[in-house]
Write an enzyme that holds these catalytic residues in place. Structure first.
Site, PDB file in Angstrom:
ATOM      1  CE  LYS A 106      28.974  31.633  21.052  1.00 38.97           C
ATOM      2  NZ  LYS A 106      28.482  32.909  20.476  1.00 38.97           N
ATOM      3  CB  SER A 183      27.470  31.904  17.029  1.00 36.05           C
ATOM      4  OG  SER A 183      27.814  32.886  17.993  1.00 36.05           O
ATOM      5  CB  SER A 207      25.666  35.256  18.481  1.00 38.07           C
ATOM      6  OG  SER A 207      25.985  35.211  17.120  1.00 38.07           O
TER       7      SER A 207
END
Length: 524
Positions: A106, A183, A207
């Site tokens: 990420k 996210s 997330s």
């Protein structure tokens, strides 16, 4: 000169032969163990493995089904793969437990050799001076960062993954009209589509577990303090943590083994001392549900607040737990839960925490403050109010009059959950990660059904999600296991046993095995 040509031809011939041994169809859903077995048998090199994934990324991320999960492919991935192959050839040993394994990271984890954008255009050129603690750990273990993945900008949304650094939404590989959640949606979509073997996400409210549930993956939100946040762009340090997003429990455990533990740069990890076993893999027991006491937390799933198909899948999951030998306690309650969760004051932490993060990026950082980013206008319009509100609140979080109340509510919730679990003698609580299937992209009106932020973020207790099955139109659902602080060994045992008893996951149809005309031959 002739000698060099002969050597080059020999290397190319060897690579082609290896490629014939390890077929692209074997890559689909391949685990760390399977890939390492192929490497040890001489059927696969790290270079070939990286190239196989790069081929899939080229075919499916920005064309074809347009998963749109990745911000940047690592231009040095093949170089690192060659280095690892050379070391293995010279020593006959892997450099570590993740040797040659491509990882999707990420893009809020600092990487010293690539930009770390946090999903915002304002940070497009921000190359941190050093790796995040977790990134250094995985590199030392032999992992190869193959790509940085998209996220909800600043990690501000658990509902979708859209950012200013990458045009458009990330798409769910099981139905590209639907959201990946957020996210860490880019990581989850990329892992589900086989763009890498394993993935790293972060979880403030939902997330890791949200995207994992929506992509039929395994997602670990560990106990707060088990995994360092040093070098990860923050949202709210009271809640933030990193963790694995993988296709199997075994792979997630292998990753957790590498990243868990004390880091002096993150004082909260002091709590992990004495709570990290030599390896979490020792708790992978396919019979681990036999005699286990599982508490059903029905407050988070009732016919009134759930999609009928997800509700049916959850009740089926309870039967599956029973068939695997578990004693299911239906149900366990915390009557004050709704009152507590509605009583928290909203106290922004972003301004203080993010400004400190920017200060640690050194003199070459493109921005020195959150206010500077706001002035640049280089961010997605959807987060403008969040950024403005955060920057306008100049008090430190602890100076707010609601801070002490929030801390007391957190302590009360921890106390009540432990009391409920202890009084019923359960090893863990279970509930659906989402009570509804993935929403259509752009739909913010129908219920998202997320249960991810109700228990684990405000308490800091661990919560793992594993695939629970699919609705009639092949939309994934996840089953969440919630445990006591540092009960990761118990959750690993329970999740692995459930996964092995059910094998619910299957790959998405939108990203099949590549045909021959879409594949390249890797060269040394």
């Amino acid at each position: 000169m002739k000698k060099r040509v002969l050597i080059a031809l020999f290397v190319t011939f060897s690579v082609v032969c290896y490629g014939q041994s390890f077929k692209p169809k074997q890559l689909r859903e391949a685990t760390v163990e399977q890939l390492h077995t192929a490497m040890q048998a001489g059927k696969l090199t790290a270079v070939q493995l990286v190239q196989l994934y790069l081929d899939r990324i080229e075919a499916y991320d920005k064309q074809g089904p347009f998963i749109n999960a990745l911000i940047m492919v690592n231009p040095k991935a093949l170089i690192e793969a060659r280095r690892l192959d050379s070391l293995y050839k010279a020593t006959g040993k892997f450099v570590g437990p993740l040797h040659g394994i491509p990882v999707i990271v990420k893009d809020n984890y600092n990487t010293a050799d690539m930009p770390t954008t946090n999903g915002t255009l304002a940070m497009k050129t921000s190359v941190p001076p050093r790796d995040a603690f977790v990134i250094k750990r995985i590199r030392d273990a032999g992992a190869i960062i193959i790509a940085k993945s998209n996220l909800a900008e600043f990690a501000t949304s658990g509902h979708f993954s859209v950012s200013s650094i990458l045009p458009g939404y990330s798409h769910n590989p099981y139905d590209t009209r639907r959201t990946t959640a957020g996210s860490s949606g880019g990581t989850a979509a990329a892992v589900a589509a086989d763009f890498g073997t394993i993935g790293l996400g972060t979880d403030t409210g939902s997330s890791i577990r949200g995207p994992s549930s929506h992509q039929s993956l395994v997602g670990f939100r560990p106990t707060l303090g088990l995994v360092s946040r040093d070098g990860i762009a923050p949202l709210a340090m009271t809640n933030d943590t990193g963790g694995p997003i993988c296709r199997t429990v075994d792979d997630a455990v292998r990753l957790l083994d590498v990243i868990a533990g004390y880091d002096q740069a993150d004082t909260v990890t002091q709590r992990s001392k004495g709570n990290v076993p030599a390896s979490y893999r020792q708790f992978l027991d396919k019979n681990g549900l036999k005699g286990a006491r599982i508490g059903v937390f029905r407050q988070l799933v009732t016919p009134k607040n759930a999609d009928p198909q997800v509700y049916a899948l959850f009740n089926k999951a309870l039967d599956e737990l029973r068939m695997a030998g578990a004693i299911v306690i239906d149900s366990v309650r915390v009557p004050e839960l709704d009152t507590i969760n509605k009583s928290f004051d909203t106290i922004p932490q972003l301004r203080r925490d993010f400004n400190l993060y920017l200060a640690n990026l050194g003199p070459n950082a493109p921005h020195k403050s959150l206010r500077s980013i706001i002035k640049s206008r280089q961010f997605h319009p959807s987060i403008e109010k969040t950024l403005l509100d955060a920057d306008a609140d100049t008090l430190s979080p602890e100076a707010h009059k609601g801070w002490a109340k929030n801390m007391a509510l957190r302590a009360r919730l921890r106390q009540l959950l432990l009391r409920a679990m202890d009084s019923t003698g359960v090893d863990a609580l279970v509930y659906p990660s989402f009570s509804y299937p993935p929403r259509l992209i752009g739909d913010l009106n129908t219920p998202s059904g997320t249960n991810n932020n109700a228990l684990s973020p405000p308490t800091g207790f661990p919560a793992f999600t594993v695939p629970m099955g699919f609705t009639y139109n092949d939309l994934p659902a996840g089953l969440q296991f919630f445990g006591r602080p540092f009960s990761e060994p118990t959750l690993v045992r329970l999740c692995y046993a459930y996964e092995q008893a059910t094998h619910h996951r299957h790959p998405p149809a939108t990203t099949p095995v590549l045909p021959k005309n879409k594949r390249k031959v890797a060269t040394m």
